[in-house]
Design a protein around this motif. Structure first.
Motif, PDB file in Angstrom:
ATOM      1  N   TYR A  67       0.829  -1.211   0.000  1.00 35.47           N
ATOM      2  CA  TYR A  67       0.000   0.000   0.000  1.00 35.47           C
ATOM      3  C   TYR A  67       0.865   1.262   0.000  1.00 35.47           C
ATOM      4  CZ  TYR A  67      -4.149  -2.833   1.077  1.00 35.47           C
ATOM      5  OH  TYR A  67      -5.176  -3.739   1.039  1.00 35.47           O
ATOM      6  N   ALA A  68       1.956   1.254   0.770  1.00 36.05           N
ATOM      7  CA  ALA A  68       2.823   2.432   0.819  1.00 36.05           C
ATOM      8  C   ALA A  68       3.468   2.696  -0.541  1.00 36.05           C
ATOM      9  CB  ALA A  68       3.898   2.240   1.888  1.00 36.05           C
ATOM     10  N   ARG A  69       3.936   1.650  -1.202  1.00 34.45           N
ATOM     11  CA  ARG A  69       4.540   1.813  -2.525  1.00 34.45           C
ATOM     12  C   ARG A  69       3.518   2.320  -3.540  1.00 34.45           C
ATOM     13  NH1 ARG A  69       8.036  -3.842  -2.634  1.00 34.45           N
ATOM     14  NH2 ARG A  69       9.815  -3.078  -1.382  1.00 34.45           N
ATOM     15  N   ALA A  70       2.311   1.778  -3.494  1.00 37.05           N
ATOM     16  CA  ALA A  70       1.267   2.205  -4.425  1.00 37.05           C
ATOM     17  C   ALA A  70       0.888   3.663  -4.192  1.00 37.05           C
ATOM     18  CB  ALA A  70       0.038   1.309  -4.284  1.00 37.05           C
ATOM     19  N   ALA A  71       0.808   4.067  -2.913  1.00 39.54           N
ATOM     20  CA  ALA A  71       0.470   5.460  -2.597  1.00 39.54           C
ATOM     21  C   ALA A  71       1.552   6.401  -3.107  1.00 39.54           C
ATOM     22  CB  ALA A  71       0.282   5.627  -1.098  1.00 39.54           C
ATOM     23  N   ARG A 102     -11.467   3.821  -6.083  1.00 39.28           N
ATOM     24  CA  ARG A 102     -11.950   4.872  -6.986  1.00 39.28           C
ATOM     25  C   ARG A 102     -12.181   4.340  -8.396  1.00 39.28           C
ATOM     26  NH1 ARG A 102      -7.935   9.496  -4.590  1.00 39.28           N
ATOM     27  NH2 ARG A 102      -9.527  10.737  -3.470  1.00 39.28           N
ATOM     28  N   GLN A 103     -11.318   3.446  -8.848  1.00 36.67           N
ATOM     29  CA  GLN A 103     -11.457   2.886 -10.187  1.00 36.67           C
ATOM     30  C   GLN A 103     -12.650   1.954 -10.294  1.00 36.67           C
ATOM     31  OE1 GLN A 103      -7.853   0.916 -11.421  1.00 36.67           O
ATOM     32  NE2 GLN A 103      -6.697   2.822 -11.667  1.00 36.67           N
ATOM     33  N   GLY A 123       1.185   6.625  -6.763  1.00 35.82           N
ATOM     34  CA  GLY A 123      -0.118   7.095  -7.208  1.00 35.82           C
ATOM     35  C   GLY A 123      -0.853   6.088  -8.067  1.00 35.82           C
ATOM     36  N   VAL A 124      -0.684   4.786  -7.758  1.00 37.22           N
ATOM     37  CA  VAL A 124      -1.303   3.743  -8.569  1.00 37.22           C
ATOM     38  C   VAL A 124      -2.260   2.916  -7.723  1.00 37.22           C
ATOM     39  CG1 VAL A 124       0.675   3.615 -10.118  1.00 37.22           C
ATOM     40  CG2 VAL A 124       0.586   2.118  -8.118  1.00 37.22           C
ATOM     41  N   MET A 177      -8.012  -3.612  -1.439  1.00 36.81           N
ATOM     42  CA  MET A 177      -7.888  -2.477  -2.353  1.00 36.81           C
ATOM     43  C   MET A 177      -7.405  -1.228  -1.631  1.00 36.81           C
ATOM     44  SD  MET A 177     -11.416  -2.712  -4.559  1.00 36.81           S
ATOM     45  CE  MET A 177     -12.115  -4.308  -4.986  1.00 36.81           C
ATOM     46  N   ASN A 178      -6.499  -0.487  -2.275  1.00 32.40           N
ATOM     47  CA  ASN A 178      -6.186   0.845  -1.757  1.00 32.40           C
ATOM     48  C   ASN A 178      -7.212   1.828  -2.309  1.00 32.40           C
ATOM     49  OD1 ASN A 178      -5.342   1.147  -4.422  1.00 32.40           O
ATOM     50  ND2 ASN A 178      -3.359   2.068  -3.891  1.00 32.40           N
TER      51      ASN A 178
END
Length: 217
Positions: free
Chosen positions: A19-23, A112-113, A26-27, A106-107
């Motif tokens: 989650y930290a890497r995705a944040a 949102r998607q 921005g993915v 899900m993050n």
């Protein structure tokens, strides 16, 4: 009434890192491993060992109430390896992490998607939000309250250790100190392998992680 209730969050988990890497990028990310089966990272294991060394100084826990999630159980096993004592251990499903139902894994970007209306609801009322087929923080608070009542009835005068999750530690603050649910956000996030201690209804330490200052992979 327990003499003390000490609550610790599990060490860093693989989902925390994802989650930290995705944040940062921005993915969107959707985890495929069930939430209850997410393990600790090498750093998380080091954090749990450091946590055990901290808890070994002074009076060790007499009873342990642990979430059955893998990351919590692994944290407790590494803590236990540092203790001289062998406390009674109970796995209690009421101490599991918040169930996000159909949004599990899900993050926010992924929500949102896939579920834009749910993302809007979540952002409007974070602590009052209940995901489809999931839980609100009030739901988590209800099961945490049941567990605290059981501790008070069954562990009078004993030192209790709770090994669980961010949401559970926050709801312990809500339940034990009667902090309004809408106000607990100021105490978030609860850090990995942090320590919180209550004596009666009084908080002695909350979200303390000084034992992790020199921890690295």
């Amino acid at each position: 009434m327990p003499s003390t209730i000490t609550a610790v969050r599990h060490g860093q988990s693989e989902s925390n890192v994802a989650y930290a890497r995705a944040a940062a990028a921005g993915v969107a990310v959707v985890l495929t491993v069930p939430d209850a089966d997410v393990p600790l990272t090498p750093l998380g294991r080091g954090q749990a060992t450091a946590l055990g060394r901290r808890l070994a100084v002074g009076q060790a826990p007499e009873v342990v109430w642990c979430s059955p999630y893998l990351r919590a159980v692994q944290t407790w096993e590494l803590v236990a390896a540092e203790l001289d004592a062998t406390p009674e251990v109970r796995l209690d499903a009421r101490l599991g992490d918040r169930d996000m139902g159909r949004l599990s894994g899900m993050n926010l970007a992924a929500i949102r998607q896939r579920f834009p209306e749910e993302a809007e609801r979540l952002l409007r009322a974070e602590y009052g939000y209940r995901a489809p087929d999931g839980e609100s923080f009030s739901d988590v608070a209800s099961r945490v309250r049941e567990t605290v009542n059981a501790m008070r009835a069954e562990c009078a005068g004993r030192r209790v250790l709770v090994v669980a999750h961010d949401a559970v530690v926050l709801m312990l603050k809500h339940v034990i100190e009667k902090v309004p649910l809408e106000s607990v956000s100021v105490f978030a996030p609860v850090g990995n392998a942090s320590v919180s201690v209550w004596r009666g209804s009084r908080s002695e330490i909350f979200n303390d992680d000084r034992h992790l200052r020199d921890i690295s992979v």
